[in-house]
Design an enzyme around this catalytic site. Structure first.
Site, PDB file in Angstrom:
ATOM      1  CB  SER A   1      -2.246  -9.775   9.316  1.00  0.00           C
ATOM      2  OG  SER A   1      -2.646  -8.882  10.331  1.00  0.00           O
TER       3      SER A   1
ATOM      4  CE1 TYR B   1      -3.369  -5.783   5.471  1.00  0.00           C
ATOM      5  CE2 TYR B   1      -4.110  -6.520   7.634  1.00  0.00           C
ATOM      6  CZ  TYR B   1      -3.084  -6.270   6.733  1.00  0.00           C
ATOM      7  OH  TYR B   1      -1.776  -6.517   7.104  1.00  0.00           O
TER       8      TYR B   1
HETATM    9  P1  NAD Z   1       5.321  -1.893   2.976  1.00  0.00           P
HETATM   10  O1  NAD Z   1       4.329  -0.884   2.527  1.00  0.00           O
HETATM   11  O2  NAD Z   1       6.524  -1.463   3.729  1.00  0.00           O
HETATM   12  O3  NAD Z   1       5.793  -2.794   1.757  1.00  0.00           O
HETATM   13  C1  NAD Z   1       4.878  -3.316   0.845  1.00  0.00           C
HETATM   14  C2  NAD Z   1       5.578  -3.507  -0.497  1.00  0.00           C
HETATM   15  O4  NAD Z   1       4.632  -4.128  -1.385  1.00  0.00           O
HETATM   16  C3  NAD Z   1       6.031  -2.201  -1.155  1.00  0.00           C
HETATM   17  O5  NAD Z   1       7.388  -2.302  -1.576  1.00  0.00           O
HETATM   18  C4  NAD Z   1       5.086  -2.055  -2.355  1.00  0.00           C
HETATM   19  O6  NAD Z   1       5.686  -1.420  -3.487  1.00  0.00           O
HETATM   20  C5  NAD Z   1       4.768  -3.516  -2.645  1.00  0.00           C
HETATM   21  N1  NAD Z   1       3.514  -3.669  -3.393  1.00  0.00           N
HETATM   22  C6  NAD Z   1       2.325  -3.049  -3.186  1.00  0.00           C
HETATM   23  N2  NAD Z   1       1.433  -3.422  -4.111  1.00  0.00           N
HETATM   24  C7  NAD Z   1       2.070  -4.306  -4.929  1.00  0.00           C
HETATM   25  C8  NAD Z   1       1.685  -5.047  -6.067  1.00  0.00           C
HETATM   26  N3  NAD Z   1       0.451  -4.933  -6.589  1.00  0.00           N
HETATM   27  N4  NAD Z   1       2.588  -5.866  -6.651  1.00  0.00           N
HETATM   28  C9  NAD Z   1       3.847  -5.977  -6.147  1.00  0.00           C
HETATM   29  N5  NAD Z   1       4.281  -5.292  -5.075  1.00  0.00           N
HETATM   30  C10 NAD Z   1       3.398  -4.466  -4.475  1.00  0.00           C
HETATM   31  O7  NAD Z   1       4.429  -2.939   3.850  1.00  0.00           O
HETATM   32  P2  NAD Z   1       4.822  -4.021   4.963  1.00  0.00           P
HETATM   33  O8  NAD Z   1       4.327  -3.512   6.266  1.00  0.00           O
HETATM   34  O9  NAD Z   1       6.218  -4.464   4.831  1.00  0.00           O
HETATM   35  O10 NAD Z   1       3.806  -5.192   4.550  1.00  0.00           O
HETATM   36  C11 NAD Z   1       4.218  -6.376   3.899  1.00  0.00           C
HETATM   37  C12 NAD Z   1       3.159  -7.442   4.171  1.00  0.00           C
HETATM   38  O11 NAD Z   1       3.070  -7.676   5.574  1.00  0.00           O
HETATM   39  C13 NAD Z   1       1.749  -7.081   3.706  1.00  0.00           C
HETATM   40  O12 NAD Z   1       1.118  -8.217   3.153  1.00  0.00           O
HETATM   41  C14 NAD Z   1       1.071  -6.687   4.995  1.00  0.00           C
HETATM   42  O13 NAD Z   1      -0.337  -6.852   4.929  1.00  0.00           O
HETATM   43  C15 NAD Z   1       1.719  -7.642   5.964  1.00  0.00           C
HETATM   44  N6  NAD Z   1       1.640  -7.251   7.362  1.00  0.00           N
HETATM   45  C16 NAD Z   1       2.167  -6.072   7.776  1.00  0.00           C
HETATM   46  C17 NAD Z   1       2.067  -5.733   9.111  1.00  0.00           C
HETATM   47  C18 NAD Z   1       2.619  -4.442   9.634  1.00  0.00           C
HETATM   48  O14 NAD Z   1       2.276  -4.092  10.767  1.00  0.00           O
HETATM   49  N7  NAD Z   1       3.430  -3.717   8.906  1.00  0.00           N
HETATM   50  C19 NAD Z   1       1.430  -6.592  10.026  1.00  0.00           C
HETATM   51  C20 NAD Z   1       0.911  -7.793   9.557  1.00  0.00           C
HETATM   52  C21 NAD Z   1       1.027  -8.114   8.228  1.00  0.00           C
END
Ligand code: NAD
Length: 260
Positions: A142, A155
């Site tokens: 991130s 985080y």
């Molecule tokens: P999201 O909530 O849409 O999807 C996350 C998925 O992870 C879900 O399907 C959930 O069921 C799964 N999950 C949660 N805990 C789990 C576990 N213990 N084992 C297996 N699966 C699990 O989130 P997203 O925004 O798509 O985020 C995905 C990644 O991207 C994360 O690592 C997040 O930190 C990172 N990220 C997101 C953003 C953003 O702005 N959305 C920005 C930077 C980084």
């Protein structure tokens, strides 16, 4: 960039960023395992993208559970023919000021982001090393791998930690042709972020619009959210890159929020 017949495991791929990476990888010719806590959603995603079931599968995996990770990776390798790409993407967010952060919440977040990255890497590397056809490990970092924000202590800690893990995997994996890199997205409007907007508004005592404009997108060059496809195309580039020239790196995709 193509991934013809490469096998990719993507954690947290039943939603958001991971789901779009699965689609982009399939379109690039890969076979894809959608690993998620939520098996019904993982199976539904696999079916949505590949109704034949030949190139996509759902797999139940809580990335914090050693046995589930090992069994899940084995099942994928057995059904799809090894492991070539791991995208360690599963993640959650919990916001609170440090002085009020619950220890259980701290441990839960670190376990998903860091234990999950380690366990899935270890399980995938065993296959990549034994197969002798190289591989690519991609961690979903991130901008918070580089920068800090209020209310996000575990985080920011976890996302910085992934860069260290990637550098070690890059050094150890090199002799096997295994590369490791980190993608560092800015804010992407997935369920993870939609949930944070009202939470941050409450914690900071401002409106939801102000959270978007003055907190999330304030430092970008154009006030724009990053999209799931921006991140997925970066993942494709890292997955398909052919040599160790690009390893141990972290690539920021954030509309200029953070500049290296
Ligand atoms: P999201 O909530 O849409 O999807 C996350 C998925 O992870 C879900 O399907 C959930 O069921 C799964 N999950 C949660 N805990 C789990 C576990 N213990 N084992 C297996 N699966 C699990 O989130 P997203 O925004 O798509 O985020 C995905 C990644 O991207 C994360 O690592 C997040 O930190 C990172 N990220 C997101 C953003 C953003 O702005 N959305 C920005 C930077 C980084």
């Amino acid at each position: 960039m193509q991934l013809t017949d490469k096998v990719a495991v993507i954690t947290g791929a039943a939603s958001g960023i991971g789901k779009d990476i699965a689609k982009v990888f399939l379109d690039a010719g890969a076979k894809v395992a959608i690993a998620d806590l939520n098996l019904d959603a993982a199976n539904a995603t696999a079916h949505e993208f590949d109704p034949s079931g030949a190139r996509a599968m759902g797999v139940a995996m809580d990335v914090t559970h050693e046995d589930q990770v090992d069994a899940g990776i084995e099942a994928v390798a057995a059904r799809l023919g090894g492991i070539d790409v791991l995208v360690s993407n599963a993640g959650i967010q919990i916001v609170a000021p440090v002085d009020q952060f619950k220890f259980d919440d701290w441990k839960k977040l670190l376990a998903i982001h860091l234990d999950g990255a380690f366990l899935t890497t270890r399980a995938a590397l065993k296959h990549m090393y034994a197969q002798g056809r190289g591989g690519s490990v991609i961690y979903m970092g991130s901008v918070h791998s580089k920068e800090a924000s209020k209310l996000k202590a575990p985080y920011v800690t976890a996302k910085h930690g992934l860069i260290g893990l990637a550098k070690v995997v890059a050094k150890e994996g090199a002799e096997h042709g295994v590369r490791a890199n980190v993608i560092c997205p800015g804010f992407v409007r997935t369920p993870l972020v939609e949930k944070q907007i009202p939470e941050q508004a409450k914690e900071l005592g401002i409106s939801e619009d102000e959270v978007i404009k003055n907190v999330m997108l304030k430092e970008t060059v154009d006030g724009e959210f990053t999209t799931v496809d921006d991140v997925a195309q970066t993942a494709l580039f890292l997955a398909a890159f052919p040599t160790n020239a690009l390893t141990g790196q972290s690539i920021v995709v954030s509309h200029g929020w953070f500049m290296q």
